[in-house]
Design a protein around this motif. Structure first.
Motif, mmCIF file in Angstrom:
data_model
loop_
_atom_site.group_PDB
_atom_site.id
_atom_site.type_symbol
_atom_site.label_atom_id
_atom_site.label_comp_id
_atom_site.label_asym_id
_atom_site.label_seq_id
_atom_site.Cartn_x
_atom_site.Cartn_y
_atom_site.Cartn_z
ATOM 1 N N GLN A 18 3.936 8.922 -14.404
ATOM 2 C CA GLN A 18 3.037 7.950 -13.779
ATOM 3 C C GLN A 18 2.094 8.621 -12.785
ATOM 4 O O GLN A 18 0.883 8.437 -12.849
ATOM 5 N N VAL A 19 2.640 9.422 -11.861
ATOM 6 C CA VAL A 19 1.770 10.018 -10.844
ATOM 7 C C VAL A 19 1.114 11.296 -11.334
ATOM 8 O O VAL A 19 0.064 11.679 -10.848
ATOM 9 N N GLY A 20 1.759 11.965 -12.294
ATOM 10 C CA GLY A 20 1.196 13.231 -12.729
ATOM 11 C C GLY A 20 0.166 13.084 -13.817
ATOM 12 O O GLY A 20 -0.711 13.919 -13.955
ATOM 13 N N ASN A 23 -1.968 8.069 -13.554
ATOM 14 C CA ASN A 23 -2.871 7.769 -12.445
ATOM 15 C C ASN A 23 -3.920 8.845 -12.235
ATOM 16 O O ASN A 23 -4.958 8.584 -11.644
ATOM 17 N N ARG A 24 -3.644 10.052 -12.696
ATOM 18 C CA ARG A 24 -4.671 11.079 -12.538
ATOM 19 C C ARG A 24 -5.753 10.909 -13.577
ATOM 20 O O ARG A 24 -6.911 11.201 -13.332
ATOM 21 N N PRO A 67 3.297 10.746 -3.373
ATOM 22 C CA PRO A 67 2.088 10.243 -2.717
ATOM 23 C C PRO A 67 2.220 8.746 -2.467
ATOM 24 O O PRO A 67 1.789 7.942 -3.283
ATOM 25 N N ALA A 68 2.878 8.380 -1.397
ATOM 26 C CA ALA A 68 3.111 6.962 -1.144
ATOM 27 C C ALA A 68 2.700 6.629 0.277
ATOM 28 O O ALA A 68 2.935 7.395 1.195
ATOM 29 N N ASP A 69 2.071 5.511 0.436
ATOM 30 C CA ASP A 69 1.679 5.090 1.773
ATOM 31 C C ASP A 69 1.891 3.593 1.928
ATOM 32 O O ASP A 69 1.049 2.889 2.431
ATOM 33 N N HIS A 70 2.974 3.119 1.412
ATOM 34 C CA HIS A 70 3.265 1.696 1.612
ATOM 35 C C HIS A 70 4.671 1.568 2.190
ATOM 36 O O HIS A 70 5.410 2.551 2.259
ATOM 37 N N ASP A 118 -0.792 -6.023 4.055
ATOM 38 C CA ASP A 118 -1.549 -4.893 3.535
ATOM 39 C C ASP A 118 -3.034 -5.256 3.550
ATOM 40 O O ASP A 118 -3.429 -6.266 2.975
ATOM 41 N N ARG B 125 -1.234 11.852 -8.193
ATOM 42 C CA ARG B 125 -2.038 10.803 -7.595
ATOM 43 C C ARG B 125 -1.355 9.471 -7.829
ATOM 44 O O ARG B 125 -0.688 9.270 -8.834
ATOM 45 N N ARG B 126 -1.555 8.601 -6.889
ATOM 46 C CA ARG B 126 -0.957 7.291 -7.024
ATOM 47 C C ARG B 126 -2.002 6.270 -6.662
ATOM 48 O O ARG B 126 -2.586 6.328 -5.597
ATOM 49 N N GLU B 132 -2.967 1.036 -2.505
ATOM 50 C CA GLU B 132 -3.033 2.362 -1.932
ATOM 51 C C GLU B 132 -3.708 3.293 -2.902
ATOM 52 O O GLU B 132 -3.739 3.055 -4.096
ATOM 53 N N ALA B 134 -3.569 7.350 -2.965
ATOM 54 C CA ALA B 134 -3.086 8.534 -2.264
ATOM 55 C C ALA B 134 -2.887 9.654 -3.261
ATOM 56 O O ALA B 134 -2.659 9.418 -4.437
ATOM 57 N N VAL B 135 -3.023 10.878 -2.791
ATOM 58 C CA VAL B 135 -2.759 12.027 -3.645
ATOM 59 C C VAL B 135 -1.760 12.940 -2.954
ATOM 60 O O VAL B 135 -1.580 12.886 -1.741
ATOM 61 N N VAL B 172 -3.908 10.263 2.184
ATOM 62 C CA VAL B 172 -4.462 8.953 1.847
ATOM 63 C C VAL B 172 -5.964 9.118 1.716
ATOM 64 O O VAL B 172 -6.619 9.720 2.566
#
Lengths: 171, 386
Positions: A18-20, A23-24, A67-70, A118, B125-126, B132, B134-135, B172
């Motif tokens: 998912q992140v690799g 989403n990229r 990479p999370a900011d929640h 949020d 990356r997310r 959000e 973010a990378v 972020v």
């Protein structure tokens, strides 16, 4: 035991992909692989409590993914609820249940994000993003279901099913 | 015909003819005398020889192929392998060249602003729409990265570090709705706050620029740079942010909202740099790219932008206020680019009652707005705490 390990490995692979990759490649709108794998695992498990546990663990891992900011636990909550529902109803028609949950999930997540304050979650964002994400999820749901089914060890599941029905028959 | 006189005669004549031919051909320099004969013969025979070669060529080739077959098979596989290898090498090289170019541009930007940066590569990356953006980058505390450091690319501001792990860190992005940075309009002192729009930003990843002073003029096409936070954390001053694309005028509102297109390309973010040390002096507008170039490459309507940035000349009252300060600032810096110098001349007119002294950098320049930016940057954590 093997089943749980396989489930954990599947969720891990989904997280990394998912992140690799997903989403990229498409940073704006893309399918939620983790959600689909977790829901499929829960639906194939076919009972409520294991589904909820799978959902919670998968969601927590998704929250912890770098990479999370929640707020931690946001996805754990969403996936726990959805895993419970999928496990409860997923015995007969797993694909239908997974698809339904995959459509509901982005809205639920947005709702919880809004409750947590949020700043990005506004009505217009939800309105524009929800359908796109839902369609992506719907397209990918059968593929994920097929893949998870192919990977999961089947003998154990079949055996237990057989034994229970056999017992039911004799009792 | 037996060995008669006639036969002897014929042979004698023929031998004599041959001898004569030899003599003539030998004596005549370069065969000038018999050249036409040779030409005719060569043209006739040459043509025939060519024709036979085309007929027999495939046959000889066929036999040659058969005799060479085992070796040829090996040669073909070896060539195929080599070809694939070369192709992948070429691809890798192309990727590397791309990366080197990005790195080069970033180093150029860092050099202009005198930032000390550590280059990094985005590894994950997310992006959940609305939540959000973010990378994850491949450097961490071991490389000198700390929380709340500015991250930039060769084009402009990218975001800030929110979590620094031992070998990777989370950044972020500017497009994240939770992120807010203090920003300043190029060539002036109009301050504002830039924040991401996330999914609402559309395909261009637009960002929101809220001007703190609703009466200050904003034109489409003016560029914004980061204003810098107090102590240069989380944002260092002078990093290019974007170009104003749309201005919303809502009468009666305390702030004015504009939408800007960021310089950094957020759809494919690859090589970034973490600013580990802020410049000693605010680079002001010197890091901004030259004026005509970015609009031409990034946008299809440069005609709208160029006149906008060369808008009305400053009235005398304004230059008397802003002039000396600006000029000695630019004089201090050898690296100031052209646009910065002429941008201050094109500063638009202001209304007289504007509270300039508050927004203008004074001996303690960034106290109030810096705190403001920091507060805005921490909006999310405050929200969460509440």
């Amino acid at each position: 035991m093997v089943r749980n390990l396989v489930a954990a490995a599947l969720i891990f692979a989904a997280l990394v992909l998912q992140v690799g990759l997903v989403n990229r490649v498409s940073p704006r709108i893309g399918p939620d692989l983790v959600l689909l794998v977790v829901l499929t695992l829960a639906a194939l498990r076919g009972s409520a409590v294991p589904g909820a546990v799978i959902g919670f663990c998968g969601g927590l891992a998704y929250d912890l993914l770098p990479p999370a900011d929640h707020a931690l636990g946001q996805w754990a909550l969403v996936m726990c609820v959805l895993g419970f529902l999928a496990g409860r109803a997923g015995g007969q028609l797993p694909l239908l249940v997974v698809a339904l949950c995959a459509v509901i999930a982005p809205g639920l997540a947005a709702g919880i994000g809004a409750l947590l304050g949020d700043p990005g979650v506004t009505w217009s964002v939800v309105r524009s993003a929800w359908p796109k994400v839902a369609v992506c999820n719907l397209v990918l749901a059968p593929v994920v279901l097929w893949a998870v089914r192919a990977v999961q060890p089947r003998r154990r599941a079949r055996g237990s099913e057989f034994v229970s029905s056999y017992r039911r028959g004799t009792a | 015909m037996r060995d008669t006189r006639r036969a002897r005669l014929v042979i004698g004549v023929l031998l004599a003819a041959a001898l004569i031919l030899i003599t003539v051909d030998h004596r005549a320099a370069n065969g000038t005398l018999l050249a036409p004969v040779r030409d005719v013969a060569s043209s006739v025979f040459g043509r025939v020889e060519g024709a036979t070669a085309t007929v027999t060529g495939p046959i000889t080739g066929f036999f040659k192929t058969i005799s060479n077959a085992p070796g040829a098979e090996r040669a073909i596989t070896a060539l195929r392998k080599e070809n694939a290898q070369l192709k992948s090498d070429l691809d890798a090289q192309r990727l590397n060249r791309d990366r080197v170019m990005k790195l080069d541009r970033m180093l150029g930007l860092a050099g202009l602003g005198r930032y000390r940066i550590v280059p990094a590569q985005v590894v994950a990356r997310r992006a959940s729409p609305g939540f959000e953006d973010a990378v994850e980058i491949d450097i961490g505390t071991g490389d000198g990265v700390r929380t709340d450091m500015t991250v930039l690319s060769g084009d402009g501001l990218v975001g800030r570090v929110v979590h620094a792990g031992p070998s990777t860190s989370t950044v972020v992005l500017l497009t994240d709705p939770a992120l807010a940075a203090g920003a300043r309009m190029e060539g002036g002192n109009e301050l504002g706050v830039v924040s991401g729009l996330g999914e609402a930003g559309g395909n261009d990843n637009l960002i929101k620029f809220r001007m703190l002073d609703s009466s200050s003029p904003v034109q489409v096409g003016r560029r914004i740079v980061s204003f810098g936070s107090q102590g240069s954390a989380p944002y260092v001053p002078g990093v290019p942010i974007g170009v104003i694309e749309r201005v919303d005028t809502t009468p009666g509102e305390l702030t004015r909202t504009a939408y800007a297109r960021p310089f950094a390309d957020f759809s494919s973010i690859d090589v970034v740099g973490v600013v580990t040390e802020a410049p000693k002096r605010d680079p002001r507008d010197s890091v901004l790219p030259p004026v005509p170039k970015p609009p031409a490459s990034r946008q299809a309507k440069p005609a709208e932008r160029v006149p906008a940035s060369r808008a009305p000349l400053a009235p005398p009252a304004d230059t008397s206020q802003a002039g000396p300060r600006e000029t000695d600032r630019t004089a201090e810096q050898p690296a100031v680019a052209g646009p910065a110098a002429d941008a201050q001349q094109t500063e638009p007119p202001r209304s007289g009652h504007e509270p300039r002294e508050e927004t203008r950098p004074s001996p303690t320049p960034r106290a109030a707005p810096g705190q403001q930016g920091q507060e805005a940057g921490d909006r999310r954590s405050q929200d969460r705490g509440a």
